[in-house]
Design an enzyme around this catalytic site. Structure first.
Site, PDB file in Angstrom:
ATOM      1  N   GLU A  44      81.395  39.903  17.982  1.00  0.00           N
ATOM      2  CA  GLU A  44      82.128  38.785  16.987  1.00  0.00           C
ATOM      3  C   GLU A  44      81.661  38.723  15.803  1.00  0.00           C
ATOM      4  O   GLU A  44      81.157  37.801  15.338  1.00  0.00           O
ATOM      5  CB  GLU A  44      81.981  37.558  17.852  1.00  0.00           C
ATOM      6  CG  GLU A  44      82.418  37.562  19.357  1.00  0.00           C
ATOM      7  CD  GLU A  44      82.693  36.302  19.909  1.00  0.00           C
ATOM      8  OE1 GLU A  44      82.103  35.103  19.357  1.00  0.00           O
ATOM      9  OE2 GLU A  44      83.047  36.167  21.060  1.00  0.00           O
ATOM     10  N   GLU A  90      84.095  40.184  26.787  1.00  0.00           N
ATOM     11  CA  GLU A  90      83.751  38.798  27.400  1.00  0.00           C
ATOM     12  C   GLU A  90      85.159  38.110  27.769  1.00  0.00           C
ATOM     13  O   GLU A  90      85.969  38.251  26.816  1.00  0.00           O
ATOM     14  CB  GLU A  90      83.207  38.088  26.141  1.00  0.00           C
ATOM     15  CG  GLU A  90      81.849  38.517  25.780  1.00  0.00           C
ATOM     16  CD  GLU A  90      81.026  37.633  24.776  1.00  0.00           C
ATOM     17  OE1 GLU A  90      81.332  36.625  24.490  1.00  0.00           O
ATOM     18  OE2 GLU A  90      80.234  38.114  24.005  1.00  0.00           O
TER      19      GLU A  90
HETATM   20  O1  AHR Z   1      79.187  34.045  25.941  1.00  0.00           O
HETATM   21  C1  AHR Z   1      78.950  32.944  25.106  1.00  0.00           C
HETATM   22  C2  AHR Z   1      79.426  33.331  23.671  1.00  0.00           C
HETATM   23  O2  AHR Z   1      80.715  33.307  23.478  1.00  0.00           O
HETATM   24  C3  AHR Z   1      78.824  34.633  23.463  1.00  0.00           C
HETATM   25  O3  AHR Z   1      77.488  34.527  23.080  1.00  0.00           O
HETATM   26  C4  AHR Z   1      79.580  34.881  22.012  1.00  0.00           C
HETATM   27  O4  AHR Z   1      79.998  36.242  21.822  1.00  0.00           O
HETATM   28  C5  AHR Z   1      80.929  34.347  22.421  1.00  0.00           C
HETATM   29  O5  AHR Z   1      81.584  33.402  21.536  1.00  0.00           O
END
Ligand code: AHR
Length: 503
Positions: A179, A307
């Site tokens: 990110e 994610e």
């Molecule tokens: O999963 C929690 C957070 O969500 C992670 O650290 C980040 O990559 C995302 O914004």
């Protein structure tokens, strides 16, 4: 009137990569410390500090791949802090997940690369490391790759041996940041393109020296289509020597979280809204594929959803992103998997956020026990698709419209895969009443070998606690063969079904 599912046996999509059922573990709240690692704490069974009640549950899931150490944590993690004798490792701030709060401890670095590899060994899972692009250097990232994978006589390879691992860890998957449009440095797409080229070049330079299989690099993409396009466009500005810039990555990632209402307190409209929003995962994949087809049409870069899951407001408001895990969440995961199977030709991996205690976790723990969440059981059923060939599956069902959402919610969602002489079908009834479903295969003669249903007797608001985990386990469900490759099943309200058919 019921719903109808037609499994088109002569319309294969692609092999379903087992890595679609991957997990993600970050140094955040109680995911690592307390969840996977308890060190010397002897209240639960351990192996070398790893918490074995958690491992035993996760091992039953056949976890294919585990992403670590973050998340936002990755872009502030210096891997050398986490190797060597534990008592000599530095304590650091956890820049993203301490957030100045005294109730969240600092990062002790007790759990580092060797401990993570031990977890992966115990789970027989492939490690996936996210390198620090935000606050680290290309040299540091390349050194980590050398430490993990190099089989020669260098200081870093020898250090790994001194730390107990003579053999290389052969880490195949490397994320080039996380990110970086947000917590990983708030970069513009153009800036990330420059950094990506620099980091990937040095990571590739180590890759060429490895004895085992090549590494696969994952670039950071976005759910904002515009960001992806600008990143891919900018990447091309400095094409150099033999490799084009798009050869510097095997995969591009997207992350998607969604919520509607609160974790356990939601009305019917919010129930459907959450399911509608979960469909964005498939849409994100389509957008990323479209952008790649414009800027890198010759490449076979695939998408990694590294994610995904439900992120309720309660998680943000509590320590360490913890929330209750309901049947509603689990049903949304089933639909996400159906959507990913439909895109099996372009999706190489997906990693639920996160494996233990955090967000849409699969296992929850307290000081003495570990237990599975409803989503755990969806993973358990859906993993039956791993490695099979996804088959085009046509579902004729009513759809529930949700105001202001781009996606509606087909009341029945389904996917199917072929494995030698077997067809595996999963379906969920998202309606709040039972639904008669007719399943049709192209070929006659199939018989049902196994059937299972989840959540037949639980409400959508039901959530897992230490003392009720058994309520979410699968039961058998009646399926009637009505001839000519057709089967009838009455699927309970808001439940998930899996059928194994001998074809
Ligand atoms: O999963 C929690 C957070 O969500 C992670 O650290 C980040 O990559 C995302 O914004």
């Amino acid at each position: 009137m019921g719903s109808a599912i037609h499994v088109q046996q002569r319309e294969p999509i692609a092999e379903i990569d087992p890595n679609l059922y991957g997990h993600f573990a970050e140094h955040l709240g109680r995911c690592i410390y307390g969840g996977l690692w308890v060190g010397e704490d002897d209240r639960v069974p351990t192996e070398d500090g790893v918490r074995m009640d958690t491992i035993d549950l996760l091992a039953d899931l056949d976890m294919p791949v585990l992403r670590w150490p973050g998340g936002c944590f990755a872009d502030d993690y210096h891997w050398e802090d986490g190797i060597g004798p534990r008592e000599e490792r530095p304590t650091r701030r956890n820049a993203f997940w301490t957030q100045g709060r005294a109730d969240i401890p600092e990062e002790p670095n007790e759990f580092g690369t060797e401990e993570f590899m031990r977890v992966c060994d115990l789970l027989d899972a492939e490690p996936y490391l996210a390198a620090n692009l935000g606050s680290g250097s290309p040299g540091e990232a390349a050194d980590w790759l050398e430490y993990c994978n190099y089989d020669g006589d260098t200081e870093l390879a020898n250090r790994r041996a001194e730390n107990g691992s003579d053999d290389p860890h052969d880490v195949k998957f490397w994320g080039v940041g996380n990110e970086n449009w947000g917590c990983g440095g708030r970069m513009s797409p153009e800036q990330y393109a420059e950094e990506f080229r620099r980091f990937a070049t040095y990571l590739r330079s180590v890759d060429g020296l490895l004895s085992e299989e090549d590494v696969e690099l994952v670039s950071v993409g976005h759910i904002h289509d515009d960001w992806n396009r600008k990143f891919l466009d900018a990447l091309d500005e400095c094409a150099s020597f033999t490799e084009g810039p798009y050869d510097l990555m095997e995969h591009m990632s997207v992350h998607r979280y969604y919520e509607a209402g609160s974790d356990t307190d939601f009305d019917d409209e919010e129930y459907f809204r959450l399911l509608a929003r979960s469909r964005k995962v498939g849409g994100d994949v389509d957008n990323a594929v479209d952008a790649l087809s414009v800027y890198a049409p010759e490449s076979d870069i695939s998408i990694v959803v590294d994610e995904w899951g439900v992120w309720h407001p309660e998680a943000t408001n509590t320590n360490g992103l913890e929330q209750e895990n309901t049947v509603r969440d689990a049903i949304s995961a089933a639909g996400v998997f159906d959507d990913l199977h439909e895109r099996a030709d372009v999706v190489a991996m997906a990693n639920i956020a996160q494996t233990v205690n955090v967000l849409q976790c699969l296992v929850q723990t307290d000081e003495d026990d570990a237990w599975p969440t409803p989503t755990y059981h969806v993973f358990d059923l859906y993993e039956g698709h791993a490695g099979g060939t996804a088959l085009d599956t046509v579902v004729d069902t009513d759809a529930h419209e949700v105001e202001d959402e781009p996606y509606d919610v087909p009341l029945v969602s389904a996917s199917a895969s072929e494995h030698d002489e077997e067809i595996y079908v999963t379906l969920s009834n998202r309606a709040l009443e039972s639904e008669d479903v007719t399943l049709t295969l192209d070929d006659d003669g199939a018989t049902v070998r196994d059937s299972a249903v989840l959540f037949a007797d639980t409400d959508v608001e039901a959530y897992s606690r230490k003392d009720n985990a058994a309520a979410f386990a699968p039961e058998e469900i009646d399926v009637e063969a009505t001839g000519d490759g057709t089967f009838e099943v009455t699927v309970p309200a808001s439940s998930v079904v899996a059928l194994t058919l001998d074809a």
